[in-house]
Design an enzyme around this catalytic site. Structure first.
Site, mmCIF file in Angstrom:
data_model
loop_
_atom_site.group_PDB
_atom_site.id
_atom_site.type_symbol
_atom_site.label_atom_id
_atom_site.label_comp_id
_atom_site.label_asym_id
_atom_site.label_seq_id
_atom_site.Cartn_x
_atom_site.Cartn_y
_atom_site.Cartn_z
ATOM 1 N N THR A 38 73.234 46.919 62.529
ATOM 2 C CA THR A 38 74.252 47.241 63.521
ATOM 3 C C THR A 38 75.632 46.777 63.072
ATOM 4 O O THR A 38 76.632 47.391 63.386
ATOM 5 C CB THR A 38 73.930 46.591 64.886
ATOM 6 O OG1 THR A 38 73.529 45.248 64.657
ATOM 7 C CG2 THR A 38 72.826 47.336 65.605
ATOM 8 N N ASN A 87 62.387 45.745 59.311
ATOM 9 C CA ASN A 87 62.648 44.305 59.373
ATOM 10 C C ASN A 87 63.464 43.925 60.612
ATOM 11 O O ASN A 87 63.395 42.800 61.074
ATOM 12 C CB ASN A 87 63.391 43.883 58.101
ATOM 13 C CG ASN A 87 64.062 42.542 58.246
ATOM 14 O OD1 ASN A 87 63.400 41.509 58.272
ATOM 15 N ND2 ASN A 87 65.381 42.543 58.376
ATOM 16 N N TYR A 152 58.601 39.076 72.589
ATOM 17 C CA TYR A 152 58.696 39.127 71.126
ATOM 18 C C TYR A 152 57.313 39.079 70.476
ATOM 19 O O TYR A 152 57.003 39.866 69.561
ATOM 20 C CB TYR A 152 59.550 37.946 70.654
ATOM 21 C CG TYR A 152 59.872 37.918 69.188
ATOM 22 C CD1 TYR A 152 60.869 38.726 68.652
ATOM 23 C CD2 TYR A 152 59.185 37.053 68.323
ATOM 24 C CE1 TYR A 152 61.177 38.686 67.300
ATOM 25 C CE2 TYR A 152 59.484 37.001 66.978
ATOM 26 C CZ TYR A 152 60.486 37.821 66.470
ATOM 27 O OH TYR A 152 60.789 37.770 65.130
ATOM 28 N N SER A 153 56.452 38.178 70.948
ATOM 29 C CA SER A 153 55.129 38.052 70.329
ATOM 30 C C SER A 153 54.281 39.281 70.620
ATOM 31 O O SER A 153 53.498 39.712 69.761
ATOM 32 C CB SER A 153 54.430 36.765 70.768
ATOM 33 O OG SER A 153 54.316 36.723 72.167
ATOM 34 N N ALA A 154 54.453 39.879 71.802
ATOM 35 C CA ALA A 154 53.708 41.105 72.118
ATOM 36 C C ALA A 154 54.152 42.239 71.200
ATOM 37 O O ALA A 154 53.327 43.002 70.683
ATOM 38 C CB ALA A 154 53.929 41.501 73.581
ATOM 39 N N ILE A 185 61.440 30.310 59.094
ATOM 40 C CA ILE A 185 62.248 30.589 57.906
ATOM 41 C C ILE A 185 63.655 30.034 58.130
ATOM 42 O O ILE A 185 64.194 30.119 59.237
ATOM 43 C CB ILE A 185 62.321 32.122 57.658
ATOM 44 C CG1 ILE A 185 60.910 32.719 57.550
ATOM 45 C CG2 ILE A 185 63.164 32.440 56.416
ATOM 46 C CD1 ILE A 185 60.037 32.175 56.439
#
Lengths: 245, 77
Positions: A38, A87, A152-154, A185
């Site tokens: 973006t 990504n 997010y995890s779903a 990270i």
């Protein structure tokens, strides 16, 4: 080993730390890269750093029309599409009880639905050329969960199911689809943690440190390579042993 | 045989690797010519490209045989 000369790779979220590292790794192996994101400025400076074989393709993955157009733009700019790296991702962290539908939808749209759309569009040229690599960037939290990250995890867990089903469908056409699932990270976000928070985190990680973007990129490079042709539908965890699955 | 039928046959023979004489009007891509479901999608993609037409998904579902394909493309072009 890992020669991508003549291959064209589209990387979303290339304006971020991990995405930029992935683009550098693929480019370093000889691929032509399409840098999507973006924020145009970091994309332009990354393209300038890489020199030739780098194309800037700005796209808001929350916009369905823009997502549909992106693969076409990528093919027009690069002359093909052999490698797709989904990504890009956003977070809208919130305790589940306070999470709004909007927080859920925004994360699903960018992290899961846009990845599906890009995979769907990319499979067509890959089927024709009888070669293709899809690498979707998941997360360890897709496997083990994380408080505050129900959405997010779903989405990340969903990405794994999506990737496996695609892998099934296109395996006979020389196309592989895999997930790279990073743990913690080093990024601007994790830089903000204080020493106490880091110590608590490291106690859970056998490697007792955070991973680097380059370590994630190396996993992507492997899965994108011709050498990984017999590896499909798998999740490669890059997490210092945080979750051994 | 029409020009369209010849071109369709060429695509089918090349894609599925079958003998030309097996590609008859009633030949089903899946039952007689050994195509899997993904092959049928690829054939439709190849027809679209060869003839510059668009074959919507619900129409694609009705194209089961070589004859179906020739008829659909003849009508569409």
């Amino acid at each position: 080993m890992f020669d991508l000369t003549g291959k064209c790779a589209l990387v979303t979220g290339a304006s971020g730390g991990i995405g930029a590292a992935i683009a550098r790794a693929l480019h370093g192996a000889g691929a032509t890269v399409g840098l999507s994101g973006t924020r145009v400025e970091p994309l332009e400076s990354l393209a300038a750093e890489l020199g030739s074989r780098a194309h800037v393709l700005p796209c808001d993955l929350g916009n369905a029309e823009a997502v549909e157009a992106l693969p076409k733009e990528a093919i027009a700019a690069m002359g093909g599409l052999d490698i797709l790296v989904n990504n890009a991702g956003i977070t809208r962290d919130q305790l589940f009880m306070r999470m709004s539908d909007r927080d859920w939808q925004d994360v699903m749209e960018v992290n899961l639905t846009s990845a599906m759309r890009l995979c769907r569009a990319a499979v067509r040229p890959m089927m024709k050329s009888r070669w293709g690599r899809i690498v979707n960037i998941g997360s360890v939290v897709g496997s083990i969960g994380n408080p505050g990250q129900v959405n997010y995890s779903a989405a990340k867990a969903g990405l794994e199911g999506l990737t496996k089903s695609i892998a099934h469908e296109v395996a006979t056409r020389g196309i592989t689809a895999n997930v790279v699932a990073p743990g913690f990270i080093e990024t601007p976000m994790t830089d903000k943690l204080n020493e106490d928070q880091k110590a608590t985190l490291y106690a859970k990680i056998p490697a007792a440190r955070m991973g680097t973007s380059d370590e994630v990129a190396a996993a992507v490079l492997y899965l994108a390579s011709p050498e990984a042709g017999y590896v499909t539908g798998t999740t490669l965890h890059v997490n210092g042993g945080l979750a051994m699955i | 045989m029409s020009d369209i039928a010849d071109r369709v046959k060429k695509i089918v023979v090349e894609h599925l690797g079958v003998e030309e004489d097996k590609v008859v009007d009633k030949a089903s891509f899946i039952d007689d010519l050994g195509a899997d479901s993904l092959d049928t999608v690829e054939l439709v993609m190849a027809f679209e490209e060869e003839f510059g037409i668009e074959i919507p998904d619900d129409a694609a579902d009705t194209i089961q045989t070589f004859g179906d394909a020739v008829k659909f493309i003849t009508d569409a072009s």
